[in-house]
Design a protein around this motif. Structure first.
Motif, mmCIF file in Angstrom:
data_model
loop_
_atom_site.group_PDB
_atom_site.id
_atom_site.type_symbol
_atom_site.label_atom_id
_atom_site.label_comp_id
_atom_site.label_asym_id
_atom_site.label_seq_id
_atom_site.Cartn_x
_atom_site.Cartn_y
_atom_site.Cartn_z
ATOM 1 N N HIS A 203 0.639 5.184 -0.438
ATOM 2 C CA HIS A 203 -0.280 6.303 -0.623
ATOM 3 C C HIS A 203 0.407 7.674 -0.531
ATOM 4 O O HIS A 203 1.272 7.875 0.340
ATOM 5 C CB HIS A 203 -1.352 6.298 0.475
ATOM 6 C CG HIS A 203 -2.240 5.090 0.480
ATOM 7 N ND1 HIS A 203 -2.776 4.539 -0.652
ATOM 8 C CD2 HIS A 203 -2.727 4.344 1.510
ATOM 9 C CE1 HIS A 203 -3.538 3.506 -0.330
ATOM 10 N NE2 HIS A 203 -3.518 3.361 0.981
ATOM 11 N N SER B 127 -8.444 7.815 0.875
ATOM 12 C CA SER B 127 -8.951 6.872 1.891
ATOM 13 C C SER B 127 -8.668 7.344 3.314
ATOM 14 O O SER B 127 -9.066 6.682 4.268
ATOM 15 C CB SER B 127 -8.329 5.480 1.683
ATOM 16 O OG SER B 127 -7.007 5.426 2.183
ATOM 17 N N HIS C 268 -1.997 6.069 6.633
ATOM 18 C CA HIS C 268 -1.172 4.854 6.732
ATOM 19 C C HIS C 268 -0.430 4.653 5.421
ATOM 20 O O HIS C 268 -0.876 5.104 4.371
ATOM 21 C CB HIS C 268 -2.057 3.637 7.018
ATOM 22 C CG HIS C 268 -3.026 3.355 5.897
ATOM 23 N ND1 HIS C 268 -4.240 4.004 5.798
ATOM 24 C CD2 HIS C 268 -2.945 2.556 4.816
ATOM 25 C CE1 HIS C 268 -4.868 3.595 4.713
ATOM 26 N NE2 HIS C 268 -4.098 2.713 4.083
ATOM 27 N N ASP D 193 0.890 -1.141 0.000
ATOM 28 C CA ASP D 193 0.000 0.000 0.000
ATOM 29 C C ASP D 193 0.939 1.204 0.000
ATOM 30 O O ASP D 193 1.870 1.266 0.823
ATOM 31 C CB ASP D 193 -0.821 -0.074 1.304
ATOM 32 C CG ASP D 193 -2.226 0.429 1.155
ATOM 33 O OD1 ASP D 193 -2.796 0.342 0.051
ATOM 34 O OD2 ASP D 193 -2.770 0.912 2.169
#
Ligand code: VGL
Ligand code: ZN
Length: 193
Positions: A63, A69, A80, A61
């Motif tokens: 970001h 999100s 996160h 992930d």
């Protein structure tokens, strides 16, 4: 680990290690309960795939700081796995070989995708390598593992779900079990503990 011994790996198999990143481990920004329990299980699978010379993809992930999100943008999650931060790093205990392919997803501000096949080169790479069957483990069962497995099935791969090597966020209790049931109903074969 009995099932691990019984499965015979073959050409066309690939391993997908989903998002085993610090922020998803205990103490992380979006900690998955018992998230660290997947590490030794997946390390054993990594060793088997590496010994067999079969492809290993490690996804992350990844970001931007203003990702859609995140709570500040009206999303469901605390910040996160922000690009190049310590929380976005793979678990230091994950034994990834140098030959593993790293796949980043959720890299665009408006790209909320939970599937490792969405907006990434993973399918193309697997096609080029002749991958037909994917073994999937990692975090989290009820988000990225779920959506990655469903996409893999839609794309025509056989799927083996490494049930001992997944853990769920469980925003609602039971989400993990429901996700496993959904993946099995769609055609994934769950490999037992
Ligand atoms: C994930 C929640 C938010 C996951 C990623 O990797 O399952 N879950 N972003
Ligand atoms: Zn995320």
């Amino acid at each position: 680990m009995a099932m691990t011994e019984e499965i015979r790996l073959q050409p066309g198999d690939a391993l997908v290690v989903v998002d085993v990143q610090r922020d998803f481990l205990p103490g992380g920004a979006l900690a998955v309960p018992e998230g660290d329990a997947v590490v030794p299980v997946l390390n054993a699978w990594i060793a088997r795939f590496a010994a067999a010379g079969l492809p290993i993809a490690a996804t992350r992930d990844w970001h931007p700081a203003d990702h859609c999100s995140f709570l500040a943008q009206g999303g469901p999650w605390p910040p996160h796995c922000v690009i190049d931060t310590p929380g976005a790093a793979f678990s230091p205990d994950l034994d990834l070989p140098a030959t593993a392919t790293i796949v980043s997803k959720g890299t665009r501000q408006d790209d909320a995708g939970y599937s490792e096949f969405e907006g990434t080169p993973l399918h193309r790479q697997f096609q080029r390598l002749g991958v037909r069957r994917v073994f999937v483990g990692g975090l989290a069962t009820d988000y990225c593992v779920l959506n990655t497995v469903l996409d893999a099935l839609r794309l025509g791969y056989e799927v083996r779900l490494l049930t001992a090597g997944v853990r769920a966020v469980e925003v609602q209790p039971g989400d993990g079990a429901r996700a496993i049931a959904t993946m099995r109903a769609a055609g994934a074969v769950a490999l037992g503990d």
